[in-house]
Scaffold this active site. Structure first.
Site, short mmCIF file in Angstrom:
data_model
loop_
_atom_site.label_atom_id
_atom_site.label_comp_id
_atom_site.label_asym_id
_atom_site.label_seq_id
_atom_site.Cartn_x
_atom_site.Cartn_y
_atom_site.Cartn_z
NE ARG A 133 -33.51 -22.11 -34.71
CZ ARG A 133 -34.35 -22.90 -35.19
NH1 ARG A 133 -35.44 -22.50 -36.00
NH2 ARG A 133 -34.49 -23.97 -34.88
CE LYS A 155 -19.26 -6.80 -24.46
NZ LYS A 155 -18.10 -6.74 -23.51
CD GLU A 197 -19.54 0.84 -15.85
OE1 GLU A 197 -18.69 1.06 -16.68
OE2 GLU A 197 -19.73 -0.26 -15.20
CE LYS A 239 -21.13 -0.20 -24.54
NZ LYS A 239 -21.96 -0.92 -23.45
CD GLU A 249 -14.70 -6.77 -25.02
OE1 GLU A 249 -16.17 -6.43 -24.82
OE2 GLU A 249 -14.30 -7.48 -24.31
NE ARG A 253 -18.92 -3.85 -26.77
CZ ARG A 253 -19.87 -4.07 -27.22
NH1 ARG A 253 -20.18 -4.57 -28.31
NH2 ARG A 253 -20.85 -4.09 -26.01
CG ASN A 257 -13.74 -4.79 -20.77
OD1 ASN A 257 -14.68 -4.98 -20.08
ND2 ASN A 257 -13.15 -5.46 -21.89
CG HIS A 260 -15.05 -3.22 -16.20
ND1 HIS A 260 -14.95 -1.91 -16.22
CD2 HIS A 260 -16.31 -3.41 -16.14
CE1 HIS A 260 -15.99 -1.24 -16.23
NE2 HIS A 260 -17.05 -2.09 -16.22
CG HIS A 264 -15.62 -7.83 -13.60
ND1 HIS A 264 -15.29 -8.02 -15.28
CD2 HIS A 264 -16.51 -7.30 -13.39
CE1 HIS A 264 -16.23 -7.40 -15.63
NE2 HIS A 264 -16.97 -6.99 -14.76
CG HIS A 278 -20.43 -3.32 -12.02
ND1 HIS A 278 -19.48 -4.32 -12.49
CD2 HIS A 278 -20.25 -2.47 -13.11
CE1 HIS A 278 -18.86 -3.99 -13.49
NE2 HIS A 278 -19.56 -3.03 -14.05
N1 LIG Z 1 -24.57 -5.60 -21.22
C1 LIG Z 1 -23.56 -4.77 -20.78
O1 LIG Z 1 -22.86 -4.04 -21.88
C2 LIG Z 1 -23.17 -4.41 -19.44
C3 LIG Z 1 -22.38 -3.13 -19.25
C4 LIG Z 1 -22.37 -2.84 -18.04
C5 LIG Z 1 -22.99 -3.67 -16.76
N2 LIG Z 1 -23.63 -4.52 -17.22
C6 LIG Z 1 -24.55 -5.34 -16.13
O2 LIG Z 1 -25.52 -4.46 -15.56
C7 LIG Z 1 -25.77 -4.91 -14.26
C8 LIG Z 1 -25.59 -3.93 -13.34
O3 LIG Z 1 -26.64 -3.03 -13.74
P1 LIG Z 1 -27.39 -1.84 -12.57
O4 LIG Z 1 -26.39 -1.26 -11.82
O5 LIG Z 1 -28.20 -1.09 -13.55
O6 LIG Z 1 -28.05 -2.74 -11.60
P2 LIG Z 1 -29.56 -3.29 -11.54
O7 LIG Z 1 -30.21 -3.61 -12.84
O8 LIG Z 1 -29.43 -4.30 -10.57
O9 LIG Z 1 -30.30 -2.06 -10.96
C9 LIG Z 1 -30.06 -1.56 -9.34
C10 LIG Z 1 -31.17 -1.59 -8.40
O10 LIG Z 1 -31.70 -0.55 -8.95
C11 LIG Z 1 -33.25 -0.72 -8.94
N3 LIG Z 1 -33.57 0.19 -9.99
C12 LIG Z 1 -33.56 0.20 -11.17
N4 LIG Z 1 -34.14 1.41 -11.84
C13 LIG Z 1 -34.57 2.01 -10.68
C14 LIG Z 1 -35.28 3.24 -10.75
N5 LIG Z 1 -35.53 4.22 -11.58
N6 LIG Z 1 -35.75 3.78 -9.32
C15 LIG Z 1 -35.70 2.86 -8.28
N7 LIG Z 1 -34.77 1.73 -8.18
C16 LIG Z 1 -34.52 1.38 -9.49
C17 LIG Z 1 -33.20 -2.17 -9.45
O11 LIG Z 1 -34.43 -2.64 -8.91
C18 LIG Z 1 -32.01 -2.42 -8.38
O12 LIG Z 1 -32.29 -2.77 -7.34
C19 LIG Z 1 -24.86 -6.16 -13.84
O13 LIG Z 1 -25.44 -7.25 -13.99
C20 LIG Z 1 -23.74 -5.92 -15.09
O14 LIG Z 1 -22.96 -7.28 -15.37
C21 LIG Z 1 -23.94 -5.19 -18.40
ZN LIG Z 2 -19.25 -1.87 -16.02
#
Ligand SMILES: NC(=O)c1ccc[n+]([C@@H]2O[C@H](COP(=O)([O-])OP(=O)(O)OC[C@H]3O[C@@H](n4cnc5c(N)ncnc54)[C@H](O)[C@@H]3O)[C@@H](O)[C@H]2O)c1
Ligand SMILES: [Zn+2]
Length: 383
Positions: A133, A155, A197, A239, A249, A253, A257, A260, A264, A278
């Site tokens: 939990r 999030k 971002e 942020k 949100e 907040r 977006n 986005h 998206h 993304h």
């Molecule tokens: N929670 C939130 O507020 C929020 C906000 C924005 C995005 N997101 C989510 O984040 C995700 C995208 O995140 P991302 O762009 O970091 O993608 P990701 O986590 O898929 O990483 C991108 C790629 O880089 C590689 N990688 C990561 N760190 C590395 C490093 N230091 N050296 C070499 N390779 C590395 C990973 O293995 C992957 O192949 C999406 O799922 C999105 O929905 C969440």
């Molecule tokens: Zn984003």
């Protein structure tokens, strides 16, 4: 507990506080934090078993140093290494992850360490939020996107066949450790997608920060330590302020977006793959938000052009026509995908538009026909 001096921040590191009604946490940003992470965790969160969740790519480059220091301090419980990529944000990956973490003996006061990009942060954070939990977790983001955005704010989510991030929770981390040196191993395209971002935050709320980004983006992309640390610190502080004022949100907040709703829809159309990352989809989405705002007489053409020129200078896409590959989306398909947005209420879409650089606002007043005509114009201009 270790003495405070042994967990002092390494040179060049910054500390940002996130204050929320349920408690506060720190975001530490700076070079060479990974080798110091175990000490920083022990000093701030006390003695606890730590289980690391990461992916293959990150494990190959950054796991040994974190594991070694945790072992030395007697904090290490084990590591779970998942397949990289969006498919790991799924029920299929969540169930075995939770069972593995329980098998490692994690109890309520113990810690999950999310070592990786936004995928690992969202998945491990969600697992932590439902394990017993809710147990504590630490974000150790290793992509620029995760350091400026996803690791802060609480999030967490997984995807389903119905869409992205539809199953999740608000669960704040207990600490965020963003080691800027760890970004050196990122492929440049993924680094630049994450930069979007940071620029997004500037464009929605901080015109002075955008001026600074325009002047310093080359240094940031060359990973100059001071410029990179400053860029991340400003975006995180911005942020953190927004999250502190509107954790769930319901208002401000939503501005995060910006770009986005369009982004998206484009990502979903492209199939969440390498064709369009993304951050790249968000770059196009931000340019669309500026051009729609311009058509509505809200923002000057000069501002729209300035934003697009900034992204183009970083080899980021700025229009639907910039997406690689021969196919283009249909207007009705894009509108249909935009209607899947989580910000939809009573069938009306909330769009984030702008009155200027750094001046975003949310509106539900854009008629669908207006949006249809705008997208048709954008697609007609696409090669
Ligand atoms: N929670 C939130 O507020 C929020 C906000 C924005 C995005 N997101 C989510 O984040 C995700 C995208 O995140 P991302 O762009 O970091 O993608 P990701 O986590 O898929 O990483 C991108 C790629 O880089 C590689 N990688 C990561 N760190 C590395 C490093 N230091 N050296 C070499 N390779 C590395 C990973 O293995 C992957 O192949 C999406 O799922 C999105 O929905 C969440
Ligand atoms: Zn984003």
């Amino acid at each position: 507990m270790s003495s405070p001096s042994s967990a002092a921040l390494p040179p060049g590191a910054q500390r940002i506080g996130v204050s929320l009604p349920a408690g506060s946490y720190e975001v530490l940003v700076g070079p060479n934090l990974l080798p110091a992470a175990a000490e920083l965790i022990l000093a701030r969160l006390g003695r606890a078993k730590c289980a690391i969740v990461t992916d293959d790519n990150v494990a190959a480059r950054h796991l040994p140093v974190l594991e070694a220091r945790l072992r030395t301090l007697g904090l290490y419980a084990g590591s779970v290494v998942l397949a990289p990529g969006e498919t790991s944000k799924s029920f299929a990956a969540l169930a075995p992850l939770c069972e593995r973490l329980l098998a490692l003996g994690l109890e309520r006061r113990d810690l999950v360490l999310a070592l990786g990009g936004g995928v690992i942060g969202d998945l491990a954070g969600f697992a932590a939020s439902i394990l017993r939990r809710g147990i504590r977790y630490v974000q150790v983001p290793t992509t620029l996107l995760a350091q400026v955005d996803s690791a802060v704010g609480g999030k967490t989510a997984i995807n389903t066949a119905q869409g992205k991030n539809l199953i999740g929770s608000f669960h704040q981390p207990s600490l965020v450790i963003a080691d800027t040196t760890s970004l050196a191993t990122l492929p440049p395209r993924i680094f630049r997608a994450g930069y979007v971002e940071a620029a997004k935050y500037a464009l929605l709320a901080d015109a002075g920060y955008f001026d600074w980004l325009e002047q310093n983006c080359a240094l940031i992309c060359a990973q100059d330590a001071a410029a990179l640390c400053r860029a991340i610190t400003i975006a995180v502080a911005g942020k953190a302020g927004i999250v502190a004022r509107d954790e769930r949100e319901t208002g401000e907040r939503m501005l995060l977006n910006l770009g986005h709703t369009f982004g998206h829809a484009l990502e979903a159309w492209a199939g969440y793959c390498d064709r369009l990352l993304h951050g790249e989809a968000v770059a196009i989405g931000i340019c669309l938000a500026f051009r729609l705002s311009q058509e509505l007489g809200l923002v000057t053409r000069e501002s729209s052009l300035r934003v697009a020129a900034h992204f183009a200078a970083l080899e980021l896409p700025t229009a639907i026509g910039d997406i690689a590959g021969p196919t283009r989306p249909e207007v009705e398909r894009l509108l249909g995908l935009m209607r899947q947005d989580k910000k939809i209420t009573d069938g009306r879409l909330t769009l984030i538009l702008v009155r200027g650089i750094g001046r975003a606002f949310a509106t539900r007043d854009i008629a669908e026909d207006r949006l249809r005509a705008f997208l048709a114009g954008e697609l007609a201009a696409a090669p």
